[in-house]
Design an enzyme around this catalytic site. Structure first.
Site, PDB file in Angstrom:
ATOM      1  N   ASP A  98       7.557  15.412  13.866  1.00 32.24           N
ATOM      2  CA  ASP A  98       7.042  15.370  12.487  1.00 32.24           C
ATOM      3  C   ASP A  98       5.526  15.268  12.482  1.00 32.24           C
ATOM      4  O   ASP A  98       4.941  14.450  11.776  1.00 32.24           O
ATOM      5  CB  ASP A  98       7.668  14.212  11.704  1.00 32.24           C
ATOM      6  N   VAL A 108       0.799  -1.224   0.000  1.00 27.18           N
ATOM      7  CA  VAL A 108       0.000   0.000   0.000  1.00 27.18           C
ATOM      8  C   VAL A 108       0.829   1.270   0.000  1.00 27.18           C
ATOM      9  O   VAL A 108       0.284   2.359  -0.157  1.00 27.18           O
ATOM     10  CB  VAL A 108      -0.984   0.050   1.192  1.00 27.18           C
ATOM     11  N   TYR A 111      12.587   4.518   3.018  1.00 23.93           N
ATOM     12  CA  TYR A 111      13.261   3.466   3.755  1.00 23.93           C
ATOM     13  C   TYR A 111      12.363   2.287   4.114  1.00 23.93           C
ATOM     14  O   TYR A 111      12.793   1.359   4.771  1.00 23.93           O
ATOM     15  CB  TYR A 111      13.961   4.047   4.991  1.00 23.93           C
TER      16      TYR A 111
END
Lengths: 330, 394, 308
Positions: free
Chosen positions: C128, C12, C17
């Site tokens: 983040d 998906v 990475y």
């Protein structure tokens, strides 16, 4: 409305509304005179007499022929001139405090709810008119006994409703204000656009050589239409919000929603130590290494805070102090 | 990976009172998590905290598994070379090529743990990185035997991983250069290491608790401690913490407990005064324990915060006597005892065990050595060749 | 704890990475996601993002933080088995067929703040936060995810890199290159997300790092030493264009459906000075969550396109 149950012995006293039937003090002479009644018999007595007669404990009503034993703390100011009305209002209050179901408790079934209301009316009538008083009182008590939890919940709920109501008013007020602002803004824009269009048409007509006048006018009008969208868009958005107004939605969702909202808001859902074993008290620390940093420009500008450092190391100092591995991991 | 957390009663006197009224008013997923519970959620507690008995059993299991493999190999070696083996050679194999005992393994692990520390210090790494290196190294050899993985092959690997895990990134090439090793050797066992660590990389070392107690002692004994003296204590304790990481203490006690034990080894009086004032029972409350308990419970229910009433924030910090002082003192003194008992391994002992470890895995080399010894004694030359001995650096 | 307990059925997503697969946990039949980390591609061994992700998810256990179910190694690749989360806040915001109400926004803010509060309680900075990293479970719960940039709160002397957080959600101190920032950077990101939820378009969409400063300060005012002590000591401060801070009335006009306490919360999350910016505790205790409408029940929020 009949007042026969209490009027019998009342008549002989009641000829003067402004005089205490016991001490005969008249309101014309002492304007501060206040009358009190006791829901046991609703006989009007002035404040001074109540003080005098009942201060030492419960005593018999001073009205001739009335054998009710009255307590001082049950006396209250008479709200309605007519004691009969006063009495009925009190009874209603008392009954509805116990029979406090709302339509939600019947899952919205109107027939059941109406039937329930009729029953309650019967009780009020009986108590008010002295019909089957003992039996009715018994019914009231039994119901209260059996439905304690429900009654308490509903009391909570109605408190919430009042709160919700005032918050909703606040919300609507804010939104209306915003709407007004926007509308004014739109009006101004419209006015401005009209002026601009006028000038623009004149300008274009002057500079254009022999073009179709109607084309020029159409062109300018279209530009105006495109221009005025911003404030209107916001107004539309606001109208949409008001339409989906969560306050109305919440009210229509019925019982389920009510139960949820009766749980108090818990910011952390328990994810917090209520009894931390320390207190950060920067005034007592001598910690040159950290205190030095506090003065550095690059630290200050970064948002560095010594209390974050202290809070952290102190938390780690006590985090796990109470865990006994030899027992818990056995 | 079991995430369940055992909720065995701890030394806190009061369990959170779960009265019905308090419960029924809470949302469905409401769960009280104290700071102790937070520690119980940590992987350090869930995966790396053991009772002495469990720890021993764990080591025993690892040791027995390795012994099984070694013995099987030895049996096969003897069988394969049956025809050529002399009685003397068989005898030597039986004596010198026997697998390590659990205690010997531990000696070797302890010796190399110290080596990890020395090398990491030599590389000028920050304290926490050194601590994590040691921790990773020791944890690796809980489930792996030194007979399966030569500890010296994991020294650099653990330090390198610790650097990355503690945000002290050095590229593998410059690390290899500094450590006088090479890329392949460092990375060879990295996956195996991470897997053996059960992917649990976050450590709670006692340095931060030490800093915290350093502050809290100043608060509790305000005006009664010499600040310069406190500074000295702090520095000495910091060193001792690193020493403690080289022992099994870290599996048996929580960081705050270890920290208190270490401070009390420096100044027993200081800690007992501090703890007495901090957690000792208020004498006035001492008379009626029963009632005290009840009041406390009621208070706690009322305080069930969070109804969003801001005034309550103030009394959040009132001193709590929630620790059973005597029990805490017992734990600390157990911890001190163990710390005092731990002693370092001598290089000689380590060399002996390392040699044994080497020979049991390489019986043919042992026999070569025996042969050479016999030859050289025939030549009347008593010197044995040092080159074939497994090297163990100081 | 092995690969044989899970299936990988559908790829998906693929990042720099990692590759993400949907699959099933065989023992339970539950849907799961497997994040396969391409370890072989890194010359420095196990990659830092992988280490961070594993390290922090292992410690965090909260209804509003993504749940790490298992980890296993297979063919020298590291596989994280995560709970299955079908959508995220970015998708929901962008999908104009999804209607959501102020009560829904409140519910998302509450869950996000609780999740991040828990991260902070564990002394971890996420670094983040953005709509894309706020995943949503089938029952509507927000799950803070992607800990590839997370790190433990540093010791007082450690330096941090300011090159964190996706640009639009980057706090002003990061834009200035601060090296000793705090939890406040995460709160700023949530503040920007809050604004985006109300506007349904990105609030501070800078085109590059320089432009991000411009966009941020134009919307919220250029900070001065008075409101943010020593801000002028940052290199580059002097080159800035000076914009005034927006008045409450200007904010009201921009955030047309916001109540006063919603604006108060947002203003305090988007406070320029990181020292006085609210922390997650203050945010969770704010009036916004106490006033009506009550936050929606997560299970009642529409998170998928409604076919008309």
């Amino acid at each position: 409305m009949s007042t026969q149950t209490i009027s019998g012995s009342l008549d002989e006293y009641d000829d003067n509304k402004d005089m205490c039937p016991i001490c005969k003090t008249d309101r014309y002479l002492s304007p501060d005179l206040k009358f009190l009644v006791n829901p046991e018999c609703y006989h009007k007595i002035c404040e001074n007499c109540v003080d005098r007669i009942f201060s030492l404990g419960p005593a018999q009503c001073p009205y001739k022929g009335c054998d009710k034993i009255l307590r001082k703390n049950k006396f209250k100011t008479q709200v309605f001139d007519d004691v009969g009305v006063e009495k009925e209002v009190d009874i209603r209050k008392r009954v509805f405090n116990v029979f406090n179901k709302t339509i939600d408790d019947f899952n919205g079934n109107l027939d059941d709810f109406n039937k329930y209301l009729e029953d309650v009316e019967d009780i009020v009538y009986n108590l008010d008119h002295g019909v089957d008083v003992e039996k009715t009182e018994e019914r009231l008590r039994t119901y209260e006994e059996l439905n304690k939890q429900l009654i308490l919940n509903n009391i909570e709920r109605s408190k919430k409703d009042i709160e919700n109501f005032s918050q909703r008013q606040q919300f609507e007020k804010e939104m209306k204000l915003k709407k007004k602002l926007l509308e004014r803004q739109i009006e101004e824009e419209d006015r401005f656009n009209k002026e601009w269009a006028k000038k623009e048409i004149v300008n274009r007509l002057m500079s254009s050589s022999g073009n179709d006048t109607t084309d020029v006018i159409e062109g300018v009008k279209n530009t105006v239409k495109l221009k005025k969208s911003s404030a209107r868009r916001k107004l539309e958005e606001l109208n949409r919000v008001l339409k989906d107004n969560p306050y109305f939605a919440a009210n229509n969702m019925g019982q389920n929603n009510r139960i949820k909202s009766s749980i108090p808001y818990t910011p952390f859902n328990g994810d917090r130590d209520l009894h931390q074993r320390f207190e950060v008290d920067e005034t007592k620390y001598n910690d040159p290494l950290v205190q030095e940093l506090e003065k550095r420009k690059d630290y200050i500008a970064s948002g560095f805070r010594t209390d974050f450092i202290y809070e952290r190391v102190l938390t780690e100092a006590f985090m796990g102090l109470g865990c006994v591995i030899s027992e818990e991991r056995a | 990976m079991s995430r369940e957390v055992s909720q065995t009663p701890d030394i806190n006197k009061s369990d959170s009172p779960a009265t019905e009224t308090a419960d029924s008013k809470k949302p469905a997923n409401y769960k009280r998590i104290s700071d102790d519970d937070l520690y119980r959620h940590s992987s350090q507690f869930r995966m790396w905290s053991f009772t002495e008995k469990n720890l021993r059993e764990k080591r025993k299991k690892t040791n027995e598994r390795a012994i099984g493999t070694i013995n099987e190999k030895l049996r096969k070696f003897i069988e394969d070379n049956k025809s050529s083996l002399t009685e003397e050679e068989l005898q030597t194999l039986r004596v010198k090529a026997s697998p390590l005992s659990m205690e010997e393994e531990l000696q070797l692990i302890n010796f190399y743990s110290k080596k990890v520390q020395v090398i990491a210090q030599h590389l000028n790494l920050p304290t926490e990185v050194i601590a994590t290196s040691i921790t990773f190294f020791r944890r690796f050899f809980l489930d792996n035997s030194v007979m399966e993985f030569d500890p010296k092959n994991l020294v650099h690997t653990t330090i390198f991983l610790a650097c990355k895990s503690e945000n002290y990134f050095i590229s593998v090439d410059s690390f290899a250069k500094k450590a006088k090793s090479n890329r392949e050797a460092i990375l060879k066992y990295e996956f195996k290491l991470v897997e053996s660590l059960k992917f649990s990389l976050l450590n709670h070392h006692p340095y931060k608790p030490l800093h915290g107690f350093f502050l809290d002692i100043q608060t509790i004994l305000y005006g009664k401690v010499d600040l310069k003296y406190m500074g000295q204590i702090y520095d000495r304790c910091k060193k001792k913490i690193t020493d403690a990481l080289l022992t099994d203490i870290v599996y048996l006690f929580t960081p705050p407990q270890i920290t208190l034990a270490i401070i009390s080894m420096e100044d027993e009086q200081l800690i007992s005064r501090y703890l007495e004032l901090k957690f000792g029972k208020d004498i006035s409350n001492n008379t009626d324990d029963q009632e005290n308990g009840v009041n406390k419970e009621v208070k706690e229910v009322n305080k069930e915060e969070e109804g969003g009433v801001p005034e309550k924030v103030d009394d959040k910090h009132e001193p709590q006597n929630d620790i059973e002082l005597n029990k805490l003192l017992t734990i600390i003194s157990q911890c001190v005892d163990l710390l005092e008992k731990s002693e370092s391994v001598t290089t000689d002992d380590a060399k002996r065990v390392a040699a044994k470890n080497y020979y049991c895995q390489n019986p043919s080399i042992l026999l070569q050595k025996l042969k050479r010894k016999l030859e050289s004694s025939n030549d009347n030359n008593g010197n044995e060749s040092p080159s074939k001995k497994p090297k163990i650096e100081e | 704890m092995s690969e044989s307990n899970y299936t990988k059925e559908k790829k998906v997503g693929e990042g720099t990475y990692a590759v993400v697969y949907l699959g099933k946990q065989l023992s339970s039949g539950d849907s799961i996601a497997v994040k396969e980390i391409k370890t072989s591609e890194f010359k420095d061994g196990l990659d830092m993002s992988a280490i961070r992700e594993v390290k922090y998810l292992q410690e965090l256990n909260h209804p509003n933080v993504i749940n790490l179910i298992d980890i296993f190694m297979a063919y020298d690749n590291l596989n994280l088995v995560l709970e299955f989360l079908p959508t995220d806040l970015e998708v929901v915001i962008k999908d104009k067929n999804i209607l959501f109400t102020p009560a829904d926004i409140k519910s998302w803010m509450l869950m996000t703040l609780r999740g991040v509060y828990h991260v902070h309680r564990n002394f971890i900075l996420h670094r983040d936060l953005k709509p894309n990293n706020l995943l949503i479970s089938p029952d509507g719960l927000i799950k803070v995810a992607d800990f590839g940039l997370a790190r433990a709160v540093p010791g007082p002397r450690e330096m941090l890199t300011s090159n964190v957080v996706t640009r639009w959600y980057r706090a002003p101190e990061l834009l200035f290159g601060a090296k000793h920032y705090t939890y406040a950077v995460d709160v700023w990101s949530i503040g920007v997300i809050f604004a985006e939820l109300m506007l349904r378009i990105p609030y501070l969409p800078g085109q590059d790092d320089m432009n991000q400063m411009e966009v941020t300060f134009r919307a919220l005012g250029t900070p001065t030493d008075k409101q943010w002590p020593e801000v002028s000591s940052f290199p580059g401060y002097n080159k800035l264009q000076i914009y005034p801070s927006p008045s409450r009335d200007e904010l009201r006009k921009r955030f047309i459906a916001a109540t006063e306490s919603a604006l108060t919360l947002m203003e305090n999350m988007l406070m320029m000075n990181p020292q006085t910016r609210w922390n997650t505790i203050q945010c969770l205790e704010s009036e916004y969550f106490k006033e009506l409408p009550a936050p929606s029940d997560p299970a009642d929020i529409n998170i998928f396109s409604q076919k008309v």
